[in-house]
Scaffold this active site. Structure first.
Site, PDB file in Angstrom:
ATOM      1  CB  VAL A  12      -0.952  -0.005   1.218  1.00 18.63           C
ATOM      2  CG1 VAL A  12      -1.704   1.329   1.310  1.00 18.63           C
ATOM      3  CG2 VAL A  12      -1.939  -1.154   1.121  1.00 18.63           C
TER       4      VAL A  12
ATOM      5  CE  LYS B  42      14.375  -5.573  10.111  1.00 25.22           C
ATOM      6  NZ  LYS B  42      15.174  -6.568   9.348  1.00 25.22           N
TER       7      LYS B  42
ATOM      8  CE  LYS C 260      -8.579  -3.977   8.655  1.00 30.16           C
ATOM      9  NZ  LYS C 260      -7.820  -3.705   7.433  1.00 30.16           N
TER      10      LYS C 260
ATOM     11  CD  GLU D  76     -14.207   6.528   3.790  1.00 26.85           C
ATOM     12  OE1 GLU D  76     -14.844   5.482   4.032  1.00 26.85           O
ATOM     13  OE2 GLU D  76     -14.622   7.655   4.051  1.00 26.85           O
TER      14      GLU D  76
ATOM     15  CB  VAL E 217     -14.964   0.142   6.586  1.00 25.37           C
ATOM     16  CG1 VAL E 217     -16.192  -0.673   6.189  1.00 25.37           C
ATOM     17  CG2 VAL E 217     -14.942   0.369   8.087  1.00 25.37           C
TER      18      VAL E 217
ATOM     19  CB  ALA F  55      -9.972  -0.686   0.161  1.00 29.97           C
TER      20      ALA F  55
ATOM     21  CE  LYS G  65     -11.607  -4.672   5.942  1.00 31.96           C
ATOM     22  NZ  LYS G  65     -11.641  -5.226   4.572  1.00 31.96           N
TER      23      LYS G  65
ATOM     24  N   GLY H 163      -6.958  -4.767  -2.178  1.00 32.73           N
ATOM     25  CA  GLY H 163      -5.884  -4.509  -3.137  1.00 32.73           C
ATOM     26  C   GLY H 163      -5.113  -3.253  -2.778  1.00 32.73           C
TER      27      GLY H 163
END
Length: 817
Positions: free
Chosen positions: A478, A509, A581, A608, A611, A613, A684, A800
Site C-alpha cells: 500500500v 527498521k 485498523k 476511510e 472498512v 479500502a 471492520k 488490493g
C-alpha cells in the site's frame, strides 16, 4: 517633462554609463527629460568608511581615496574606448582637482581626529557630483546640449547636514526663475541640497530617490521614473525568497508603508511630494528597459489580492520606558516623541500603554547608543526624581510586516495564518501591531529563523500555496502504491497551488528524512542504505525544527505500537491518516481518546480505508448520521479477499485452491490464516458499529468459525496452506447444498437494530444484493430511517494495494481541500 533617476547599480561601470546614456537619449526623443544621478555602486559606502577609518586611525584613508580615484579613471578610459571623442583629459583634470581637495580635507580630519557633519556631507557626496561630470560629457560627445542644475543653490532644505528635509515650496520658486531650453537634457546630482546658508546638505542615505521626487515636482514632470537593477517592486526581497513576484501596480500609501517598514523600494521621503502633486512613479530596470516595471500612484487599484508585499527589518532593539506608580507616563510621551523627531531617530511600532504605564518602541541596533543617550538626556529630571525606572532595552529582534490595502478586512485570517507559521517553528510572537493603520500588520519576533518564516508567510499568503508535509510510515504494498500516486499527482496538485512535500519515509527498521522533500525516484535505494533506526520521538520533533506547518502522518503499517501512540502523535501537531485498523478496533476507551485528542488539538484523524479500502463508506455513513438519519440494519461483504475466495467456490474451485489464487493476486494478508479466522471482517464491522453509535468491544462481535481450533497454533504459511486441503470436502458439501437451494455462500457481516454484530457464512438467494458479489468486490447495504425499504448500497473493489492507496489519497485531499 519626465524625470529619470538612475541608481548606483545602473552606473556601476563604463558599460552601464553608456547604457544609461542610451536610455536618456531614447526618452529625450519623445519628451524633455530631467535626470538625477546617484554615485556608482559602493562609492558612497567607501567614502563613509574612509572617514571612520581616518578618525580612528585604523588605516590610511589615502589608500581608499586612491582606489576610488582609480575606479573613476578606469571608468572614463573605458568610455573613451567606445567613444574616442570623449574628452578624457578634461575629465581627468576635474577628477584630479576633486581628489586633491579630498586629500586636503582628510589631512585636517587626521589632525583634528574628528569630522564635522558639514565636512562629512561634502566628502560622501563626491560620487554623485562625479557621476554628473561623466554623464554630461558623454551626452555632449553624442551631440546633446546639457543644462546642469546645482542642487545646493536650487533645492532648499533644512540645516541637518546628513538628513535634511527639502522645503518644496521654496524650491519651486527658485526653479521658476531658472531658464532652461527645451532642447537641453537636464542633469542634477542626487542626494544633495543646500541649506539657508548656502551650505551643502544631504538628504539621507539613498536620498537620490528623494532628489528625483523633488525635481519632478519642481519641473512639473508628468512622471518620475526610478531606474535600478530589478524589474520593479517585488512582493518580498527576491534576493532571499526565490518565489518573489513582481507587483505591477501599487498605491503610494502601500509603497510608503513598504519603505518605512524595511523594503528597499523607494526612499520613504520620496513618496509625499509625488503623492501630494499626483505624479505617478515607475520603478524600472536599466538592464531590461522594455519591461513595464511597477507603477506607484494615487489611483485606487481594483484587485483580488489581499496582501501586496512582505518586508522585514533585522537586528532591532526594544526600548521601553516605565513610569512609577505615582507618575503618569502620558505626561512625557510628547517629550519623548519630540526628542526622537528632532534627532531624526526612526522608530517602529511606537506604543503608549496606559494599562502598563509604559512607552515602548523599536529602533535599529546601530542607533541604540545615540538613542539611549538622547532619551536619557531628555528625561534626566524624571529619572533623577525616580519618577521613571531605568530605561529598559532588549536586543535580538526582527520585525516582519505584511502590507496591503485590504488587510483590515482580512486581519483576523491573516494573523491566524502568521501565528500558525510562527508556531510551527517553535517560536513566539513578541508583539503585534498595525504600524500603518488599515494597510499593515507587523509582528516582532526573535531574529532566529526569520528568513524561513518569511518564506512560509510569503508562500501561504501571497502565493496562497497550501503546504502539505507527508510523514509516511510503512512502505509495503500500500505504501509503495501511495508513493506512486504522489509522484503522478504532484504536478496536478501544484497547478492547484498545493505543494506536496514528502518529508519522511520509514519502514519498521529504518527511515529517511528531508526538510524539503524526498526524491521519489531514489527513495527506495536511500531507504535500503539508511542506517537511521526508526525513532518516533525524533520524527515528531522534525516539523517544529524546520517550521513544517501542516505535517500529516500516514500509517500504512499493521503496527499495534504505532496505533497506540496516535494521541501522542496528534498532540505533537500532526494530522493522521491511517490504514491501520488496530486503533479503531482497540478498546473503546482508546477509540474515544484518539477522537477527543484530535478535537482538542484541532487535528484531522481520517481512516476511510479501514472498512472499504478506496470506497467512501465511513464518510457517507457519517454524512447520513450527521443529517439526522439512523441506522436500522446493516449487511455487507466487508473483505475483498473473502469475496474473491467465496466467488471461486461458486466456480467449483476447492477452498485451498481459492485461497492460493487470492494470495497470488494480493487479496489476502501475508498469511491467509488472518483472513479466514474472520478477525479482519470483525474489526471492520466493529468500526462501522462504533461509527453508528454503538459502544462495543471486539469481543462483542460473534464470528462463525471457518477454521477448526487445531489451526490456531499453525504459524507457518506453507504448513497452513497444506493443512487447509483437509477442509476442501467440508466446503464442497456446503457449496453443493447452497447450489441445490439456488443460493450461494457468502461471508457476511451484520449489524442488527439493537447493535448485535455477527460475522457468518450465509447462503443467500439470487434476489439478495449480496448474491453477485465476488472477485474481490465489497458491498455495503445500509437500511436506515431514510433508506427503507430500499437500502443505500455502496459496491466496489474493497481490497488490493492500489484501491487502498487511492483511499488514503482521498483522505489526504479532504485535509487539503
Amino acid at each position: 517633462m519626465k524625470t529619470l533617476k538612475f541608481g548606483g547599480t545602473s552606473l556601476a561601470n563604463a558599460e552601464k554609463f553608456i547604457q544609461v546614456s542610451s536610455i536618456i537619449i531614447k526618452k529625450f526623443k519623445n519628451d524633455q527629460v530631467s535626470i538625477v544621478l546617484s554615485a556608482p555602486a559602493t562609492i558612497t559606502n567607501k567614502l563613509e568608511k574612509s572617514i571612520k577609518k581616518c578618525i580612528k586611525k585604523i588605516k590610511n584613508p589615502v589608500d581608499e581615496l586612491i582606489y576610488i580615484k582609480n575606479f573613476f579613471l578606469k571608468l572614463i578610459k573605458d568610455i573613451h574606448k567606445s567613444y574616442n571623442q570623449y574628452p578624457l583629459e578634461t575629465i581627468y583634470k576635474k577628477i584630479n582637482k576633486k581628489f586633491h581637495k579630498l586629500h586636503d580635507i582628510f589631512d585636517k580630519i587626521k589632525l583634528l581626529k574628528k569630522c564635522n557633519q558639514n565636512i562629512q556631507a561634502q566628502i560622501i557626496s563626491t560620487g554623485e557630483i562625479i557621476s554628473v561630470i561623466l554623464m554630461k560629457e558623454l551626452l555632449k560627445t553624442k551631440g546633446y546640449s546639457i543644462t546642469e542644475i546645482n542642487p545646493i543653490t536650487s533645492i532648499v532644505a533644512t540645516n541637518d547636514y546628513l538628513n535634511a528635509i527639502v522645503k518644496i515650496e521654496k524650491s519651486k520658486k527658485i526653479f521658476k526663475k531658472i531658464n532652461i531650453s527645451k532642447k537641453n537634457i537636464i542633469l542634477m546630482p542626487g542626494f544633495i541640497a543646500g541649506n539657508q546658508a548656502g551650505e551643502l546638505v544631504l538628504l539621507g542615505r539613498n536620498g537620490s530617490d528623494y532628489s528625483a521626487a523633488v525635481l519632478s515636482v519642481c519641473m512639473n514632470s508628468e512622471v518620475c521614473e526610478i531606474w535600478t537593477d530589478v524589474n520593479g517592486i517585488y512582493t518580498v526581497d527576491p534576493n532571499i525568497i526565490l518565489t518573489a513576484k513582481i507587483i505591477s501596480e501599487i498605491t503610494y500609501r502601500e509603497a510608503s508603508a513598504l519603505s518605512w517598514l524595511g523594503a528597499k523600494v523607494i526612499h520613504p521621503f520620496s513618496i509625499k511630494p509625488l503623492k501630494s502633486n499626483n505624479i505617478p512613479c515607475i520603478i524600472k530596470n536599466t538592464n531590461n528597459p522594455n519591461y513595464p516595471g511597477t507603477i506607484i500612484r494615487n489611483k485606487k487599484i481594483d484587485r483580488s489580492s489581499v496582501v501586496q508585499g512582505i518586508t522585514y527589518i533585522k537586528k532591532i532593539v526594544l526600548i521601553k520606558i516605565f513610569g512609577t506608580k505615582n507618575f503618569n507616563i502620558n505626561n512625557i510621551t510628547y517629550k519623548i516623541l519630540q526628542c526622537l523627531s528632532s534627532n531624526n531617530i526612526i522608530t517602529y511600532l511606537f506604543n503608549n500603554s496606559i494599562a502598563e504605564n509604559t512607552v515602548s518602541f523599536y529602533i535599529k541596533k546601530n542607533f541604540l547608543i545615540i538613542t539611549q543617550k538622547k532619551i536619557e538626556n531628555t528625561l534626566q529630571l524624571e529619572l533623577d526624581k525616580k519618577l521613571l525606572k531605568p530605561i529598559f532595552t532588549l536586543k535580538g529582534f526582527s520585525i516582519i510586516s505584511i502590507i496591503g490595502s485590504n488587510i483590515k478586512k482580512y486581519y483576523s485570517s491573516i494573523l491566524k495564518k502568521i501565528c500558525l507559521i510562527v508556531q510551527s517553528f517553535n517560536t513566539k510572537i513578541f508583539s503585534i501591531s498595525q504600524n500603518v493603520p488599515d494597510i499593515s500588520l507587523s509582528i516582532v519576533l526573535k531574529d532566529k529563523k526569520i528568513i524561513p518564516i518569511i518564506e512560509k508567510i510569503h508562500n501561504l499568503i501571497i502565493h496562497n500555496i497550501k503546504l502539505i508535509n507527508i510523514f509516511l510510515i510503512g512502505v509495503g504494498g500500500v505504501g509503495k502504491e501511495l508513493l506512486k500516486i504522489f509522484s503522478n499527482q504532484y504536478y496536478i496538485l501544484e497547478k492547484k497551488s498545493i505543494q506536496l512535500n514528502i518529508n519522511l519515509i520509514a519502514n519498521s527498521k529504518n527511515y529517511i528524512l528531508n526538510k524539503n522533500t524526498i526524491d521519489l525516484n531514489t527513495w527506495e535505494n536511500r531507504l535500503n542504505q539508511s542506517k537511521k533506526f526508526f525513532n518516533l520521538d525524533k520524527v515528531l520533533t522534525f516539523p517544529k525544527k524546520y517550521g513544517l506547518i501542516n505535517p500529516i502522518l500516514i500509517d500504512c503499517t499493521a503496527s499495534q505500537n504505532i496505533s497506540n501512540q496516535y494521541s501522542y502523535i496528534l498532540k505533537s501537531g500532526f494530522h493522521i491518516i491511517t490504514a491501520n485498523k488496530k486503533s479503531n478496533a482497540s478498546i473503546f476507551s482508546k477509540y474515544l481518546q484518539v477522537r477527543e485528542t484530535a478535537k482538542i488539538y484541532k487535528k484531522k484523524f481520517f481512516y476511510e480505508t479501514h472498512v472499504g479500502a478506496g470506497l467512501p463508506i465511513i464518510h457517507n455513513l457519517k454524512n447520513l448520521l450527521d443529517s439526522g438519519d439512523k441506522l436500522i440494519k446493516f449487511q455487507g461483504i466487508l473483505s475483498g479477499s473473502m469475496s474473491y475466495i467465496f466467488g471461486q467456490l461458486d466456480h467449483g474451485n476447492t477452498l485451498s485452491e481459492s485461497v492460493q489464487k487470492a494470495q497470488k493476486l494480493g487479496f489476502t494478508e501475508p498469511n491467509p490464516k488472518d483472513d479466514l479466522i474472520g478477525t479482519d471482517v470483525a474489526r471492520k464491522l466493529l468500526i462501522l458499529a462504533r461509527e453508528a453509535g454503538y459502544k462495543l468491544e471486539l469481543s462483542d462481535i460473534k464470528v462463525e468459525k471457518i477454521l477448526p481450533d487445531s489451526f490456531k497454533e499453525i504459524r507457518n504459511k506453507k504448513i497452513f496452506l497444506s493443512k487447509l486441503k483437509k477442509l476442501n470436502n467440508l466446503f464442497f458439501e456446503k457449496v453443493k447444498k447452497a447450489k441445490n437451494e439456488k443460493k450461494v455462500l457468502r461471508f457476511i457481516g451484520t449489524i442488527e437494530k439493537n447493535g448485535a454484530c455477527s460475522v457468518t457464512i450465509h447462503a443467500v438467494k439470487k434476489n439478495s444484493p449480496l448474491y453477485h458479489i465476488k472477485n474481490g468486490e465489497n458491498i455495503f447495504v445500509f437500511y436506515t430511517k431514510y433508506y427503507n425499504p430500499i437500502p443505500l448500497i455502496l459496491r466496489g473493489y474493497g481490497a488490493g494495494n492500489i484501491v487502498t492507496a487511492s483511499g488514503i489519497f482521498s483522505d489526504l485531499l479532504r485535509i487539503i481541500l
